[in-house]
Structures are given as C-alpha cells and as structure tokens.
Write an enzyme that holds these catalytic residues in place. Structure first.
Site, short mmCIF file in Angstrom:
data_model
loop_
_atom_site.label_atom_id
_atom_site.label_comp_id
_atom_site.label_asym_id
_atom_site.label_seq_id
_atom_site.Cartn_x
_atom_site.Cartn_y
_atom_site.Cartn_z
N CYS A 29 -60.79 123.97 19.72
CA CYS A 29 -60.52 124.16 21.08
C CYS A 29 -60.92 125.53 21.91
CB CYS A 29 -59.23 123.85 21.77
SG CYS A 29 -59.46 122.96 23.37
N ASP A 55 -50.02 124.55 24.07
CA ASP A 55 -50.02 124.47 25.38
C ASP A 55 -48.51 124.19 25.66
OD1 ASP A 55 -52.74 123.21 26.78
OD2 ASP A 55 -52.77 122.96 24.78
P1 RI2 Z 1 -54.50 129.62 26.46
C1 RI2 Z 1 -56.00 124.36 25.90
O1 RI2 Z 1 -55.74 123.35 26.48
C2 RI2 Z 1 -56.01 124.23 24.33
O2 RI2 Z 1 -55.18 123.32 23.76
C3 RI2 Z 1 -55.52 125.70 24.08
O3 RI2 Z 1 -55.16 125.77 22.75
C4 RI2 Z 1 -54.35 126.03 25.07
O4 RI2 Z 1 -54.81 125.24 26.17
C5 RI2 Z 1 -53.94 127.14 25.29
O5 RI2 Z 1 -54.71 128.07 25.79
P2 RI2 Z 1 -56.80 122.50 27.69
O6 RI2 Z 1 -56.31 123.21 28.85
O7 RI2 Z 1 -53.19 129.51 27.07
O8 RI2 Z 1 -58.30 122.83 27.23
O9 RI2 Z 1 -53.99 130.48 24.93
O10 RI2 Z 1 -56.57 121.12 27.53
O11 RI2 Z 1 -55.52 129.98 27.08
#
Ligand code: RI2
Length: 305
Positions: free
Chosen positions: A124, A193
């Site tokens: 991701c 998350d």
């Molecule tokens: P930071 C993202 O979720 C991913 O799952 C990633 O690991 C998590 O947020 C944390 O991201 P999405 O918003 O807070 O793409 O480290 O569904 O930036």
C-alpha cells in the site's frame, strides 16, 4: 477550500493514508470555524460537533482521525467566541506539529532496521514508511524496495513512484505475487490504520496474508505508526469496524448475481508482528498497548456524537 470538500476528498480517498486523513480532518476544523454562522459560543461548539460527526462518517477504520479531532475538541476554551476560535486554531497547530515531530522520530528508530544491501518489502502507501525509507537513504544506505500494487485502488503505485523518485531501486509486484516479492526480502515494513486493545494491527487488505508468508520465510514484520492510531473504543468492548467499500471499485458493471466483497483493511494478529515502531519506541504489540495507556491517558474517554 470548503469544509465539505475536505469531507468529500477523504471519503473518495483523494486524501489517503491514515495520518494524512487525520491532518486534513483537523485542518478542516479551522474551515468549519470560518464557515460557521453561529452568534455565540454554544452555537459554534455545536457546529464543531456537527463537523466532527461528518468527518467520522467518512472512513470508519480511522481512529487516528478520531483521536486527532477529539484532541482539538477536548481542548476548547469556551469562555468567549474569540478565545474559542483561538483555541481551535492552537490545538490544530499542536496536532500537526506533533505528527511532523513523531514521523521524524519513527524514521530515526525504524531506519536502523534497514541495513546496507537490505530488501525492504512494503504494501500500500504509508507516509510513515516513506519517511523511514527517505531517512535510510539519507544515511547513505544502499537498499532495494519490493512493493505490491494494492488492488483495487493501486496505492502501491504511489509508493513505487515516490521510492523511484528518491533514486532507490524498486520492484513492483501484483498482490498475488507477494510470495515472490517476499522470498528475497529481509524486512517487512507496513503502516497501520488502527491498533486494537488486543494488539491487532489493522492495515490495508492483504497485510495479514503477507505477514503470514513473511513468518514462513522468517522475515521480521514491523508495523510503523504514530501511537494515535490506537483505537480507544476497542477498550470499551467495541469491535473495530472494517471498512467495506463500493463493489464497483473492484469490478465496474459486474454481471448480475455476483456479490463482491471489498474489504479495505484486515487485522494482523499480534503473533505475526515482530514489533510496533512508534514515537514511543519499538515494542511487542501487547507491551505497546501498555505504553499507550501510560502516555495517551486522555484518549480513554467514551465519547458520543
Ligand atoms: P500513514 C493507508 O490506508 C494504508 O493502509 C497505510 O498503511 C495506512 O493508511 C497508514 O498510512 P488508506 O488510507 O498514516 O490508503 O502511515 O486506505 O500515512
């Protein structure tokens, strides 16, 4: 920018990544203050609580956003209008400053795990993981990144692009090729998350699958995250909700009779996690929860809309 467009951008994932979402959400409270037509303190407080409700409904599996917004609203000075507005702006500044500072601390700690010649696997797109990779590169280490595309929204492409722009070799894999990507990896770094009171890390769908493969190959798995990803609601017996997104993100105009399950996240069992790296240090999930209880006491309050 209007308050409601921030809400729309978070919902549609134009703003993506738990911490970026939290930052956008707290910043939007300043817009809510500016747009409010309230004539008195109670009117403005009620507008802010309405704004909070709208933000919380955007993405259910985002405790970092909820903790951040709660922090701002818990620190309101409600003596008069001017003081109230000032207190919102001040607390928002505190939250942003905190995130900036903590990402640097996490990058310092986690970059030590990347050695010269390491292959780092990630999934991701996480702003925290990118900070760690940047820091390791700054320290002059030579390493490679393996990353998965992350269907259906392809946030893995954002990661691959950002890593390539840093001049770091990156190999990009479809999610189903994760076994190949992991076979030659030395370390798995994922974001988070949400973290539950049982020490489960909730991260993008696929995370537990990859952690299981990593365990088979004996590769350490670190979840790197600000401690505000902890979900205090889980302490009160509430099951963390896993966001289920629209079917057409996976298959547009799918034939009739097919039910598509579009889970955005999954829970990674604490047994599969070598450590949670946060601004508090590196801890096993169960110990991390104990640390949270010491350092983030203010979170442990049941709040209702
Ligand atoms: P930071 C993202 O979720 C991913 O799952 C990633 O690991 C998590 O947020 C944390 O991201 P999405 O918003 O807070 O793409 O480290 O569904 O930036």
């Amino acid at each position: 920018m209007e308050f409601k467009s921030v809400v729309r951008d978070i919902k549609s994932m134009k703003v993506q990544g738990a911490e970026r979402i939290a930052r956008a959400a707290v910043e939007s409270l300043k817009l809510a203050v500016k747009e409010s037509k309230a004539k008195n303190v109670s009117g403005l407080v009620s507008d802010l609580h309405h704004a909070k409700k709208m933000l919380f409904l955007t993405r259910p599996t985002e405790p970092c956003m909820r903790n951040s917004v709660n922090y701002v609203l818990d620190n309101l000075q409600t003596d008069d209008m001017v003081e109230l507005k000032k207190s919102v702006f001040f607390a928002v500044g505190e939250v942003i400053e905190r995130f900036d500072k903590n990402q640097k601390i996490i990058a310092q700690i986690a970059s030590k795990k990347i050695k010269n010649g390491s292959v780092v696997f990630t999934h991701c797109h996480s702003s925290t993981i990118l900070e760690i990779i940047k820091e390791a590169k700054k320290q002059g280490k030579k390493f490679e990144v393996h990353n998965t595309e992350t269907r259906p929204r392809f946030q893995g492409r954002i990661t691959a692009k950002e890593v390539a722009q840093l001049g770091i070799p990156v190999r990009h894999f479809v999610d189903a090729a994760a076994r190949y990507a992991l076979k030659s990896a030395d370390i798995v770094l994922i974001g988070a998350d949400s973290i539950t009171t049982e020490g489960k890390v909730i991260n993008k769908i696929g995370s537990e699958l990859f952690a299981e493969i990593a365990k088979k190959f004996d590769i350490p798995v670190y979840a790197c995250t600000d401690s505000w990803k902890f979900d205090p609601d889980t302490v009160f017996g509430f099951e963390e909700e896993i966001e289920i997104r629209r079917e057409d993100e996976i298959w547009k105009r799918a034939p009739k009779g097919i039910k598509i399950d579009n889970y955005a996240f999954e829970k990674v069992s604490p047994e599969l996690i070598t450590g949670i790296i946060s601004e508090l240090g590196i801890y096993k999930p169960y110990i991390f929860i104990q640390e949270i209880k010491i350092h983030n006491k203010w979170m442990f309050k049941r709040r209702f809309f």
